[in-house]
Design a protein around this motif. Structure first.
Motif, PDB file in Angstrom:
ATOM      1  N   THR A 132      23.641-121.162 -22.824  1.00 41.21           N
ATOM      2  CA  THR A 132      23.377-122.437 -22.157  1.00 41.21           C
ATOM      3  C   THR A 132      22.227-122.299 -21.169  1.00 41.21           C
ATOM      4  O   THR A 132      21.371-123.187 -21.085  1.00 41.21           O
ATOM      5  N   ASP A 133      22.194-121.194 -20.432  1.00 43.88           N
ATOM      6  CA  ASP A 133      21.091-120.966 -19.495  1.00 43.88           C
ATOM      7  C   ASP A 133      19.757-120.900 -20.226  1.00 43.88           C
ATOM      8  O   ASP A 133      18.751-121.442 -19.768  1.00 43.88           O
ATOM      9  N   VAL A 134      19.736-120.232 -21.368  1.00 42.19           N
ATOM     10  CA  VAL A 134      18.500-120.131 -22.157  1.00 42.19           C
ATOM     11  C   VAL A 134      18.078-121.504 -22.652  1.00 42.19           C
ATOM     12  O   VAL A 134      16.899-121.874 -22.585  1.00 42.19           O
ATOM     13  N   LYS A 135      19.049-122.294 -23.119  1.00 43.89           N
ATOM     14  CA  LYS A 135      18.722-123.630 -23.608  1.00 43.89           C
ATOM     15  C   LYS A 135      18.190-124.515 -22.490  1.00 43.89           C
ATOM     16  O   LYS A 135      17.273-125.311 -22.697  1.00 43.89           O
ATOM     17  N   GLN A 136      18.761-124.396 -21.277  1.00 48.51           N
ATOM     18  CA  GLN A 136      18.258-125.175 -20.136  1.00 48.51           C
ATOM     19  C   GLN A 136      16.825-124.775 -19.803  1.00 48.51           C
ATOM     20  O   GLN A 136      15.989-125.629 -19.513  1.00 48.51           O
ATOM     21  N   GLU A 137      16.541-123.486 -19.852  1.00 47.49           N
ATOM     22  CA  GLU A 137      15.180-123.019 -19.547  1.00 47.49           C
ATOM     23  C   GLU A 137      14.200-123.467 -20.628  1.00 47.49           C
ATOM     24  O   GLU A 137      13.064-123.820 -20.322  1.00 47.49           O
ATOM     25  N   LEU A 138      14.641-123.472 -21.880  1.00 46.68           N
ATOM     26  CA  LEU A 138      13.780-123.975 -22.954  1.00 46.68           C
ATOM     27  C   LEU A 138      13.504-125.462 -22.776  1.00 46.68           C
ATOM     28  O   LEU A 138      12.390-125.934 -23.036  1.00 46.68           O
ATOM     29  N   ARG A 139      14.500-126.196 -22.309  1.00 47.86           N
ATOM     30  CA  ARG A 139      14.308-127.628 -22.057  1.00 47.86           C
ATOM     31  C   ARG A 139      13.278-127.842 -20.952  1.00 47.86           C
ATOM     32  O   ARG A 139      12.413-128.705 -21.059  1.00 47.86           O
ATOM     33  N   ARG A 140      13.341-127.012 -19.899  1.00 49.45           N
ATOM     34  CA  ARG A 140      12.362-127.117 -18.809  1.00 49.45           C
ATOM     35  C   ARG A 140      10.949-126.780 -19.301  1.00 49.45           C
ATOM     36  O   ARG A 140       9.971-127.339 -18.829  1.00 49.45           O
ATOM     37  N   ALA A 141      10.867-125.852 -20.245  1.00 50.58           N
ATOM     38  CA  ALA A 141       9.559-125.452 -20.787  1.00 50.58           C
ATOM     39  C   ALA A 141       9.098-126.382 -21.908  1.00 50.58           C
ATOM     40  O   ALA A 141       8.053-126.149 -22.517  1.00 50.58           O
ATOM     41  N   LYS A 142       9.867-127.431 -22.157  1.00 50.41           N
ATOM     42  CA  LYS A 142       9.566-128.427 -23.196  1.00 50.41           C
ATOM     43  C   LYS A 142       9.495-127.806 -24.601  1.00 50.41           C
ATOM     44  O   LYS A 142       8.704-128.214 -25.436  1.00 50.41           O
ATOM     45  N   ALA A 143      10.318-126.824 -24.841  1.00 50.96           N
ATOM     46  CA  ALA A 143      10.496-126.267 -26.187  1.00 50.96           C
ATOM     47  C   ALA A 143      11.792-126.855 -26.721  1.00 50.96           C
ATOM     48  O   ALA A 143      12.866-126.286 -26.588  1.00 50.96           O
ATOM     49  N   LEU A 144      11.675-128.031 -27.305  1.00 51.00           N
ATOM     50  CA  LEU A 144      12.864-128.805 -27.640  1.00 51.00           C
ATOM     51  C   LEU A 144      13.382-128.569 -29.058  1.00 51.00           C
ATOM     52  O   LEU A 144      14.475-129.008 -29.389  1.00 51.00           O
ATOM     53  N   LYS A 145      12.597-127.908 -29.887  1.00 48.51           N
ATOM     54  CA  LYS A 145      13.075-127.605 -31.243  1.00 48.51           C
ATOM     55  C   LYS A 145      13.753-126.238 -31.205  1.00 48.51           C
ATOM     56  O   LYS A 145      13.104-125.207 -31.075  1.00 48.51           O
TER      57      LYS A 145
END
Length: 158
Positions: A132-145
């Protein structure tokens, strides 16, 4: 009338080595075309979970991998047994994911940057908190796929 006479005992002729360079080059070209270079050296243990409905990734050049799992035995004295993140060839923290995504995007062609997919290779026993932490960080970096990697199973999951 012609006479046929044996020309003497000359022994067996020498084996011709004229085709030897051809065989060597053929083997060389074969190994050059078949061999692939290993991109990263996994420092963590990953046993992928199984799934019945999986889809093959279409363009693997656009996929960047984040590995999450317990470190291998030689790294456990330094990092412990808890799941850890590996980006390319290095261990990383969650805060390192944003700069890594931007660096990976920078390496891609401008037309493909929006098509970048992040694949999470997660050990099946890993707790969901780090994922979940990794997914949140990816969302912040706008890596949504985001996609998860799994092995295919024929058994129906319950």
């Amino acid at each position: 009338m012609a006479k046929f006479a044996k020309k003497g005992n000359k022994g067996t002729p020498a084996i011709s080595t004229a085709s030897l360079p051809d065989i060597v080059f053929m083997l060389l070209f074969f190994f050059m075309t078949v061999t692939t270079m290993k991109e990263i050296d996994l420092k963590i243990t990953i046993q992928k979970p199984t799934a019945t409905e999986i889809k093959k990734l279409e363009n693997k050049a656009l996929v960047k991998y984040i590995n999450i799992g317990p470190p291998k035995e030689q790294f456990q004295s330094k990092f412990g047994n808890e799941a850890i993140i590996q980006l390319n060839d290095q261990f990383a923290k969650v805060r390192d994911i944003g700069p890594w995504v931007n660096a990976e995007r920078g390496k891609m062609e401008a037309s493909n940057r929006s098509k970048m997919t992040t694949a999470l290779k997660v050990h099946k026993e890993t707790k969901m908190g780090i994922v979940t932490d990794v997914k949140q960080e990816l969302r912040r970096a706008k890596a949504l796929k985001i996609t998860y990697l799994a092995d295919k199973t024929t058994e129906k999951l319950r």
